[in-house]
Every structure is written in C-alpha cells, then in structure tokens.
Design a protein around this motif. Structure first.
Motif, PDB file in Angstrom:
ATOM      1  N   VAL A 289       0.904  -1.074  -0.241  1.00  0.00           N
ATOM      2  CA  VAL A 289      -0.010   0.046  -0.021  1.00  0.00           C
ATOM      3  C   VAL A 289       1.067   1.332   0.064  1.00  0.00           C
ATOM      4  O   VAL A 289       1.715   1.271   0.927  1.00  0.00           O
ATOM      5  CB  VAL A 289      -0.995   0.207   1.266  1.00  0.00           C
ATOM      6  N   PRO A 290       0.811   2.142  -0.993  1.00  0.00           N
ATOM      7  CA  PRO A 290       1.878   3.173  -1.147  1.00  0.00           C
ATOM      8  C   PRO A 290       1.419   4.343  -0.090  1.00  0.00           C
ATOM      9  O   PRO A 290       0.080   4.264   0.546  1.00  0.00           O
ATOM     10  CB  PRO A 290       1.462   3.841  -2.411  1.00  0.00           C
ATOM     11  N   ARG A 291       2.253   5.153   0.298  1.00  0.00           N
ATOM     12  CA  ARG A 291       2.036   6.316   1.516  1.00  0.00           C
ATOM     13  C   ARG A 291       1.088   7.034   0.898  1.00  0.00           C
ATOM     14  O   ARG A 291       0.928   7.406  -0.240  1.00  0.00           O
ATOM     15  CB  ARG A 291       3.425   6.686   1.862  1.00  0.00           C
ATOM     16  N   GLY A 292       0.133   7.509   1.867  1.00  0.00           N
ATOM     17  CA  GLY A 292      -1.156   8.308   1.674  1.00  0.00           C
ATOM     18  C   GLY A 292      -2.129   7.832   1.107  1.00  0.00           C
ATOM     19  O   GLY A 292      -2.910   8.463   0.591  1.00  0.00           O
ATOM     20  N   ALA A 293      -2.295   6.582   0.584  1.00  0.00           N
ATOM     21  CA  ALA A 293      -3.326   5.669   0.143  1.00  0.00           C
ATOM     22  C   ALA A 293      -4.565   5.666   1.339  1.00  0.00           C
ATOM     23  O   ALA A 293      -5.663   5.775   0.645  1.00  0.00           O
ATOM     24  CB  ALA A 293      -3.076   4.505  -0.235  1.00  0.00           C
ATOM     25  N   THR A 294      -4.430   5.740   2.431  1.00  0.00           N
ATOM     26  CA  THR A 294      -5.350   5.813   3.298  1.00  0.00           C
ATOM     27  C   THR A 294      -5.585   7.088   3.982  1.00  0.00           C
ATOM     28  O   THR A 294      -4.862   7.913   4.413  1.00  0.00           O
ATOM     29  CB  THR A 294      -4.954   4.921   4.641  1.00  0.00           C
TER      30      THR A 294
END
Length: 121
Positions: free
Chosen positions: A92-97
């Motif tokens: 999961v890439p950073r900032g995806a949540t």
C-alpha cells in the motif's frame, strides 16, 4: 522471613544440582536464564525473537552490571524477510489511506456513578 539454619537448605530452595538452584556461576546462571527466555520465545508468539541478558553483581563481588543485547537470536528472520517479496496487492503506497480526525469529549464516552460504601470489617 524465616531462614533455614546454615547447615540446612531452605525447604523452599530447589535441591542442589537442580537447574534453578541458587548461587550458579555466571555462565551457568546465564545458560539457565537463556533457556527460560527461549522457552518463552517459542511458546508465546508475541514474545519477540531474541535473548538479551543483564548480569547484576552484588557489591560484595565488585558490583556493577553487564548488559548483553542480542545474546542469542534463535528466530533470526532477516534472511527470510530478504528472500520474500510481497505481492503488489499487499503493498500500500504512502498516503493511500485517508486520515480522519474527530475531537471526542471524554464525557461522551464515560458515565460517572456514585459507588456504594465498602463493607465494614
């Protein structure tokens, strides 16, 4: 506490030669502690994966402490992790949540009630 006479061991002491008998030489004591910690590591998945040992000496024998971090690493996982690539679906890439925030007052979550008087003895 009541102590046993010097010529007899305490009835609560392990027998001479028992792995938990007092007054082990430091290498023997460290081995007993290492085995106990390893048992915890292998029987409790949340215990971690290495053994750190701290030896604390009484002032009568020079005092001081020796800290041995990473004394034993029975579950070394670096090689396992290095050889494993996560599937793209799990990465999961950073900032995806999105991060949501909401200020909540403690009084909205807690109900305060008077307690009954404790029983008298």
């Amino acid at each position: 506490p009541r102590r046993a006479p010097p010529d007899r061991p305490s009835p609560l002491s392990p027998p001479h030669g028992h792995p938990h008998a007092p007054r082990h030489a430091p290498p023997q004591a460290i081995e007993v502690v290492k085995q106990a910690i390893r048992a915890g590591i292998f029987n409790d998945l949340g215990s971690g994966s290495n053994v750190d040992v701290t030896v604390i000496r009484k002032p009568e024998v020079g005092g001081g402490t020796t800290v041995m971090r990473g004394f034993d690493t029975p579950n070394e996982v670096a090689d396992l992790r290095a050889g494993y690539t996560r599937p793209k679906a799990i990465v999961v890439p950073r900032g995806a949540t999105a991060v949501l925030s909401k200020e909540v007052s403690l009084s909205e979550l807690v109900t305060v009630e008077d307690a009954p008087e404790p029983m008298a003895f």
